[in-house]
Design a protein around this motif. Structure first.
Motif, PDB file in Angstrom:
ATOM      1  N   TYR A  28       2.338  -2.778   0.008  1.00 18.83           N
ATOM      2  CA  TYR A  28       0.961  -3.261  -0.094  1.00 18.83           C
ATOM      3  C   TYR A  28       0.678  -3.616  -1.550  1.00 18.83           C
ATOM      4  O   TYR A  28       0.704  -2.758  -2.429  1.00 18.83           O
ATOM      5  CB  TYR A  28      -0.030  -2.195   0.391  1.00 18.83           C
ATOM      6  N   ASP A  53       1.801  -5.085   4.249  1.00 18.63           N
ATOM      7  CA  ASP A  53       0.673  -4.503   4.979  1.00 18.63           C
ATOM      8  C   ASP A  53      -0.652  -5.133   4.552  1.00 18.63           C
ATOM      9  O   ASP A  53      -1.534  -4.470   4.011  1.00 18.63           O
ATOM     10  CB  ASP A  53       0.654  -2.993   4.761  1.00 18.63           C
ATOM     11  N   GLY A  54      -0.774  -6.436   4.789  1.00 20.84           N
ATOM     12  CA  GLY A  54      -2.034  -7.126   4.505  1.00 20.84           C
ATOM     13  C   GLY A  54      -2.321  -7.290   3.033  1.00 20.84           C
ATOM     14  O   GLY A  54      -3.487  -7.230   2.610  1.00 20.84           O
ATOM     15  N   HIS A  73       1.455  -7.747   8.221  1.00 18.95           N
ATOM     16  CA  HIS A  73       0.240  -7.380   8.932  1.00 18.95           C
ATOM     17  C   HIS A  73      -0.878  -8.282   8.431  1.00 18.95           C
ATOM     18  O   HIS A  73      -1.032  -8.458   7.215  1.00 18.95           O
ATOM     19  CB  HIS A  73      -0.142  -5.923   8.674  1.00 18.95           C
ATOM     20  N   ASN A  76      -4.801  -4.957   6.210  1.00 13.90           N
ATOM     21  CA  ASN A  76      -4.219  -3.717   5.709  1.00 13.90           C
ATOM     22  C   ASN A  76      -4.485  -2.588   6.695  1.00 13.90           C
ATOM     23  O   ASN A  76      -5.627  -2.206   6.915  1.00 13.90           O
ATOM     24  CB  ASN A  76      -4.814  -3.386   4.339  1.00 13.90           C
ATOM     25  N   ARG A  77      -3.428  -2.050   7.275  1.00 14.93           N
ATOM     26  CA  ARG A  77      -3.556  -0.981   8.262  1.00 14.93           C
ATOM     27  C   ARG A  77      -3.157   0.377   7.704  1.00 14.93           C
ATOM     28  O   ARG A  77      -3.620   1.398   8.184  1.00 14.93           O
ATOM     29  CB  ARG A  77      -2.713  -1.308   9.494  1.00 14.93           C
ATOM     30  N   ALA A  81       1.367   2.645   9.692  1.00 14.82           N
ATOM     31  CA  ALA A  81       1.477   1.491  10.579  1.00 14.82           C
ATOM     32  C   ALA A  81       2.600   0.557  10.122  1.00 14.82           C
ATOM     33  O   ALA A  81       3.353   0.015  10.942  1.00 14.82           O
ATOM     34  CB  ALA A  81       0.149   0.738  10.626  1.00 14.82           C
ATOM     35  N   THR A  85       5.939  -0.472  12.322  1.00 15.71           N
ATOM     36  CA  THR A  85       6.303  -1.870  12.550  1.00 15.71           C
ATOM     37  C   THR A  85       7.736  -2.132  12.088  1.00 15.71           C
ATOM     38  O   THR A  85       8.531  -2.767  12.791  1.00 15.71           O
ATOM     39  CB  THR A  85       5.341  -2.808  11.798  1.00 15.71           C
ATOM     40  N   ASP A 185      -2.157   5.679  11.146  1.00 22.85           N
ATOM     41  CA  ASP A 185      -1.775   4.473  10.412  1.00 22.85           C
ATOM     42  C   ASP A 185      -1.618   4.694   8.919  1.00 22.85           C
ATOM     43  O   ASP A 185      -0.818   4.017   8.272  1.00 22.85           O
ATOM     44  CB  ASP A 185      -2.814   3.372  10.636  1.00 22.85           C
ATOM     45  N   ARG A 186      -2.373   5.612   8.352  1.00 25.28           N
ATOM     46  CA  ARG A 186      -2.380   5.716   6.892  1.00 25.28           C
ATOM     47  C   ARG A 186      -1.474   6.853   6.419  1.00 25.28           C
ATOM     48  O   ARG A 186      -0.478   7.171   7.047  1.00 25.28           O
ATOM     49  CB  ARG A 186      -3.813   5.802   6.389  1.00 25.28           C
TER      50      ARG A 186
END
Length: 241
Positions: A28, A53-54, A73, A76-77, A81, A85, A185-186
């Motif tokens: 991220y 992640d976004g 993604h 952001n998850r 997550a 994936t 997810d986090r």
């Protein structure tokens, strides 16, 4: 760049075996360093799976340019997550072994071989990197206290005796990776993962690893406030699975 020439010294690490290793890297906003991390990885392990992640920077493009199988993604998850994936992607691609690896440059490529060797030998299905077994003299005092608190929490709530908790360097056999189902997810996924390892019955062991602490990785690391959020999300996940 780290010398990875010793990775294939063991007769266990044949070219065929190395083709079955997939290294999953959740990322991220790591555009500053992800390219270098991927290139270093792929010098020894050709299958690097980066899950952007976004990110709002060029993480995805930099990872792809460096030769990674890059996924993205849309939003952001969270790291949990992104790991799920990446693991699912690795299994679909035929992975025999799955390694998880951080994107900020704090992990050493040469530690991957040490994690994989007990699994390749059939001695266990899961290995967990521990910085406290690998020499932790350079850990900043505040980070050390935070990590030790995490170990105590893990022993009380997860009932898993480990010396390091939120260490993103891990390895799994295929059958162990197939049992991973991260729903948090986090960052609470690290505690959830230990719950799943304990419930799986698969043999696991900790392996000494070294963490490279840099100004960049320390800036990206967890704070005390973040640790409180992790505990909250994990306990909430146990109450409402």
């Amino acid at each position: 760049m780290t010398d990875t020439s010793d990775t294939t010294c063991s007769p266990l690490f044949t070219p065929q075996m190395l083709r079955g290793v997939f290294v999953v890297v959740p990322a991220y906003n790591e555009g500053e360093c992800i390219g270098a991390v991927v290139r270093e990885l792929r010098a020894a392990y050709p299958n690097a799976v980066v899950v952007d992640d976004g990110s709002s920077d060029e993480t995805f493009e930099a990872a792809r340019r460096a030769g990674a199988l890059a996924l993205r993604h849309v939003v952001n998850r969270g790291q949990g997550a992104a790991l799920q994936t990446g693991i699912e992607c690795a299994l679909r691609r035929g992975a025999h072994f799955v390694v998880t690896f951080d994107a900020d440059g704090q992990h050493r490529i040469e530690d991957i071989a040490a994690l994989l060797e007990p699994i390749v030998r059939g001695e266990c299905d899961i290995t967990l990197g521990s910085r406290f077994l690998g020499g932790a003299d350079d850990i900043p005092w505040g980070r050390r206290m935070l990590l030790k608190s995490g170990v105590l929490f893990t022993r009380v709530f997860n009932r898993v005796r480990v010396t390091d908790t939120h260490n993103g360097l891990r390895a799994f056999s295929r059958r162990a990776a197939e049992r991973i189902d991260l729903r948090l997810d986090r960052m609470a996924h690290a505690s959830e993962l230990l719950d799943q390892i304990r419930a799986s019955g698969f043999a696991f062991r900790e392996v000494p690893v070294r963490i490279r602490y840099t100004a960049y990785s320390l800036r990206k690391g967890q704070s005390a406030r973040g640790a409180i959020r992790i505990v909250f999300h994990y306990l909430l996940g146990r109450i409402f699975p």
